[in-house]
Design a protein around this motif. Sequence first.
Motif, PDB file in Angstrom:
ATOM      1  N   MET A   1      13.983   8.251 -53.044  1.00 30.23           N
ATOM      2  CA  MET A   1      14.608   8.079 -54.341  1.00 30.23           C
ATOM      3  C   MET A   1      15.558   6.895 -54.348  1.00 30.23           C
ATOM      4  SD  MET A   1      15.202  11.959 -55.730  1.00 30.23           S
ATOM      5  CE  MET A   1      15.721  12.725 -54.230  1.00 30.23           C
ATOM      6  N   GLY A   2      15.779   6.312 -53.214  1.00 36.36           N
ATOM      7  CA  GLY A   2      16.607   5.120 -53.157  1.00 36.36           C
ATOM      8  C   GLY A   2      18.052   5.427 -52.836  1.00 36.36           C
ATOM      9  N   PRO A   3      18.739   4.459 -52.231  1.00 36.22           N
ATOM     10  CA  PRO A   3      20.123   4.677 -51.810  1.00 36.22           C
ATOM     11  C   PRO A   3      21.092   4.899 -52.964  1.00 36.22           C
ATOM     12  CG  PRO A   3      19.452   2.406 -51.426  1.00 36.22           C
ATOM     13  CD  PRO A   3      18.234   3.161 -51.847  1.00 36.22           C
ATOM     14  N   ASP A   4      20.865   4.238 -54.110  1.00 35.51           N
ATOM     15  CA  ASP A   4      21.778   4.427 -55.239  1.00 35.51           C
ATOM     16  C   ASP A   4      21.750   5.865 -55.718  1.00 35.51           C
ATOM     17  OD1 ASP A   4      22.616   1.810 -55.192  1.00 35.51           O
ATOM     18  OD2 ASP A   4      21.090   1.146 -56.618  1.00 35.51           O
ATOM     19  N   TYR A   5      20.557   6.427 -55.788  1.00 38.92           N
ATOM     20  CA  TYR A   5      20.412   7.808 -56.224  1.00 38.92           C
ATOM     21  C   TYR A   5      21.082   8.740 -55.220  1.00 38.92           C
ATOM     22  CZ  TYR A   5      18.239  12.110 -57.870  1.00 38.92           C
ATOM     23  OH  TYR A   5      18.033  13.372 -58.356  1.00 38.92           O
ATOM     24  N   CYS A   6      20.788   8.548 -53.947  1.00 39.13           N
ATOM     25  CA  CYS A   6      21.325   9.429 -52.902  1.00 39.13           C
ATOM     26  C   CYS A   6      22.841   9.331 -52.777  1.00 39.13           C
ATOM     27  CB  CYS A   6      20.683   9.114 -51.562  1.00 39.13           C
ATOM     28  SG  CYS A   6      18.924   9.492 -51.536  1.00 39.13           S
ATOM     29  N   ASN A   7      23.410   8.198 -53.099  1.00 37.95           N
ATOM     30  CA  ASN A   7      24.850   8.018 -52.965  1.00 37.95           C
ATOM     31  C   ASN A   7      25.635   8.538 -54.159  1.00 37.95           C
ATOM     32  OD1 ASN A   7      24.646   6.799 -50.446  1.00 37.95           O
ATOM     33  ND2 ASN A   7      24.346   4.772 -51.333  1.00 37.95           N
ATOM     34  N   ASN A   8      24.947   8.910 -55.247  1.00 36.04           N
ATOM     35  CA  ASN A   8      25.645   9.310 -56.460  1.00 36.04           C
ATOM     36  C   ASN A   8      25.379  10.738 -56.923  1.00 36.04           C
ATOM     37  OD1 ASN A   8      26.907   6.752 -56.944  1.00 36.04           O
ATOM     38  ND2 ASN A   8      24.880   5.976 -57.479  1.00 36.04           N
ATOM     39  N   VAL A   9      24.371  11.378 -56.395  1.00 31.32           N
ATOM     40  CA  VAL A   9      23.990  12.707 -56.854  1.00 31.32           C
ATOM     41  C   VAL A   9      24.654  13.779 -55.998  1.00 31.32           C
ATOM     42  CG1 VAL A   9      22.043  14.307 -57.091  1.00 31.32           C
ATOM     43  CG2 VAL A   9      21.798  11.927 -57.778  1.00 31.32           C
ATOM     44  N   GLU A  10      25.271  14.758 -56.665  1.00 28.78           N
ATOM     45  CA  GLU A  10      25.808  15.909 -55.939  1.00 28.78           C
ATOM     46  C   GLU A  10      24.631  16.801 -55.552  1.00 28.78           C
ATOM     47  OE1 GLU A  10      30.273  16.565 -57.633  1.00 28.78           O
ATOM     48  OE2 GLU A  10      28.663  17.579 -58.687  1.00 28.78           O
ATOM     49  N   LEU A  11      24.586  17.186 -54.292  1.00 27.49           N
ATOM     50  CA  LEU A  11      23.452  17.952 -53.790  1.00 27.49           C
ATOM     51  C   LEU A  11      23.946  19.036 -52.855  1.00 27.49           C
ATOM     52  CD1 LEU A  11      20.315  18.201 -53.393  1.00 27.49           C
ATOM     53  CD2 LEU A  11      20.602  16.642 -51.463  1.00 27.49           C
ATOM     54  N   ALA A  12      23.409  20.237 -53.024  1.00 26.01           N
ATOM     55  CA  ALA A  12      23.710  21.339 -52.105  1.00 26.01           C
ATOM     56  C   ALA A  12      22.398  21.879 -51.587  1.00 26.01           C
ATOM     57  CB  ALA A  12      24.493  22.433 -52.825  1.00 26.01           C
ATOM     58  N   SER A  13      22.273  22.047 -50.279  1.00 25.72           N
ATOM     59  CA  SER A  13      21.086  22.603 -49.642  1.00 25.72           C
ATOM     60  C   SER A  13      21.487  23.866 -48.891  1.00 25.72           C
ATOM     61  CB  SER A  13      20.486  21.605 -48.648  1.00 25.72           C
ATOM     62  OG  SER A  13      20.094  20.432 -49.304  1.00 25.72           O
ATOM     63  N   PHE A  14      20.620  24.863 -48.938  1.00 28.55           N
ATOM     64  CA  PHE A  14      20.880  26.136 -48.284  1.00 28.55           C
ATOM     65  C   PHE A  14      19.693  26.513 -47.411  1.00 28.55           C
ATOM     66  CE2 PHE A  14      22.967  26.052 -52.370  1.00 28.55           C
ATOM     67  CZ  PHE A  14      24.238  26.558 -52.114  1.00 28.55           C
ATOM     68  N   HIS A  15      19.954  27.216 -46.330  1.00 29.82           N
ATOM     69  CA  HIS A  15      18.883  27.757 -45.498  1.00 29.82           C
ATOM     70  C   HIS A  15      19.430  28.985 -44.778  1.00 29.82           C
ATOM     71  CE1 HIS A  15      15.109  27.790 -43.448  1.00 29.82           C
ATOM     72  NE2 HIS A  15      15.683  27.774 -42.263  1.00 29.82           N
ATOM     73  N   SER A  16      18.569  29.957 -44.553  1.00 31.10           N
ATOM     74  CA  SER A  16      19.012  31.160 -43.856  1.00 31.10           C
ATOM     75  C   SER A  16      17.921  31.658 -42.926  1.00 31.10           C
ATOM     76  CB  SER A  16      19.381  32.260 -44.853  1.00 31.10           C
ATOM     77  OG  SER A  16      18.215  32.798 -45.442  1.00 31.10           O
ATOM     78  N   THR A  17      18.306  32.529 -42.030  1.00 34.65           N
ATOM     79  CA  THR A  17      17.325  33.086 -41.107  1.00 34.65           C
ATOM     80  C   THR A  17      16.332  33.976 -41.833  1.00 34.65           C
ATOM     81  OG1 THR A  17      18.825  34.893 -40.572  1.00 34.65           O
ATOM     82  CG2 THR A  17      18.826  33.019 -39.090  1.00 34.65           C
ATOM     83  N   SER A  18      16.742  34.646 -42.896  1.00 33.35           N
ATOM     84  CA  SER A  18      15.838  35.571 -43.569  1.00 33.35           C
ATOM     85  C   SER A  18      14.939  34.894 -44.591  1.00 33.35           C
ATOM     86  CB  SER A  18      16.627  36.688 -44.240  1.00 33.35           C
ATOM     87  OG  SER A  18      17.479  36.178 -45.226  1.00 33.35           O
ATOM     88  N   LYS A  19      15.267  33.713 -45.054  1.00 30.64           N
ATOM     89  CA  LYS A  19      14.462  33.069 -46.086  1.00 30.64           C
ATOM     90  C   LYS A  19      13.593  31.926 -45.562  1.00 30.64           C
ATOM     91  CE  LYS A  19      16.137  35.555 -49.405  1.00 30.64           C
ATOM     92  NZ  LYS A  19      15.934  36.956 -49.106  1.00 30.64           N
ATOM     93  N   GLY A  20      13.738  31.531 -44.327  1.00 30.27           N
ATOM     94  CA  GLY A  20      12.906  30.483 -43.766  1.00 30.27           C
ATOM     95  C   GLY A  20      11.646  31.069 -43.165  1.00 30.27           C
ATOM     96  N   TYR A  21      10.879  30.266 -42.488  1.00 26.06           N
ATOM     97  CA  TYR A  21       9.623  30.749 -41.921  1.00 26.06           C
ATOM     98  C   TYR A  21       9.834  31.780 -40.835  1.00 26.06           C
ATOM     99  CZ  TYR A  21      10.366  27.692 -37.914  1.00 26.06           C
ATOM    100  OH  TYR A  21      10.880  27.084 -36.802  1.00 26.06           O
ATOM    101  N   MET A  22      11.037  31.834 -40.284  1.00 21.66           N
ATOM    102  CA  MET A  22      11.288  32.821 -39.238  1.00 21.66           C
ATOM    103  C   MET A  22      11.331  34.227 -39.831  1.00 21.66           C
ATOM    104  SD  MET A  22      13.760  30.713 -36.705  1.00 21.66           S
ATOM    105  CE  MET A  22      13.445  31.775 -35.336  1.00 21.66           C
ATOM    106  N   GLY A  23      11.716  34.339 -41.105  1.00 19.76           N
ATOM    107  CA  GLY A  23      11.672  35.608 -41.808  1.00 19.76           C
ATOM    108  C   GLY A  23      12.393  36.747 -41.119  1.00 19.76           C
ATOM    109  N   GLU A  24      13.495  36.465 -40.493  1.00 22.29           N
ATOM    110  CA  GLU A  24      14.245  37.505 -39.781  1.00 22.29           C
ATOM    111  C   GLU A  24      15.126  38.265 -40.761  1.00 22.29           C
ATOM    112  OE1 GLU A  24      13.709  38.415 -36.784  1.00 22.29           O
ATOM    113  OE2 GLU A  24      12.455  36.760 -36.138  1.00 22.29           O
ATOM    114  N   CYS A  25      14.487  39.061 -41.601  1.00 25.71           N
ATOM    115  CA  CYS A  25      15.219  39.815 -42.622  1.00 25.71           C
ATOM    116  C   CYS A  25      16.251  40.723 -41.966  1.00 25.71           C
ATOM    117  CB  CYS A  25      14.254  40.638 -43.457  1.00 25.71           C
ATOM    118  SG  CYS A  25      13.132  39.594 -44.390  1.00 25.71           S
TER     119      CYS A  25
END
Length: 191
Positions: A1-25
């Motif tokens: 998406m280019g450096p200008d986009y990446c430097n200006n957009v607020e972004l939050a990423s989440f990952h967990s043990t139960s929701k990823g491929y490991m599926g450790e509910c």
Amino acid sequence: MGPDYCNNVELASFHSTSKGYMGECGYRGGYMEVVNLHPDIKGQLVKLLSVRLCPPVSGQAAMDIVVNPPVLGEESYAQFIKEKESVLSNLAKKAKLTEDMFNQVTGIHCNPLQGAMYAFPQIFIPSKAIEVAKAHKMAPDMFYCMKLLEETGICVVPGSGFGQREGTYHFSCAFVESEADGGLSVFLYDG
């Protein structure tokens, strides 16, 4: 998406043990990354996180494996890759089966499923049913989900709680392989 986009957009990423491929509910562990978060919001987030209790030790240990999997040359690497590929392959097969099954039902359209174990099919609700739902002061997809539960025992979550596009209706559900008969079961996704 280019450096200008990446430097200006607020972004939050989440990952967990139960929701990823490991599926450790049940293992309560995960992480969040925020980029370009406004300083005032970041301060409030840090304050919020500071008053929480920490996850159990088992969840922290599982998260360590998620972010630091075995690497080539380590004793457990071959077994890890074998299990990972098996899990991902089975998830892909179940996703395709779920998509195909939903697309055979009149009034439902399911886009190709990517990742996790969740489907978010679109439902096409007749205008008469939309009027009845509004008369009951319910979102049309909520009304659909309640009727589905009452008439069939199938429990799904209305898409209106997920910010769907105005005038469209969906529901959310989780799918898993039934260990008893190798079939597919759709379960309640309770968010």
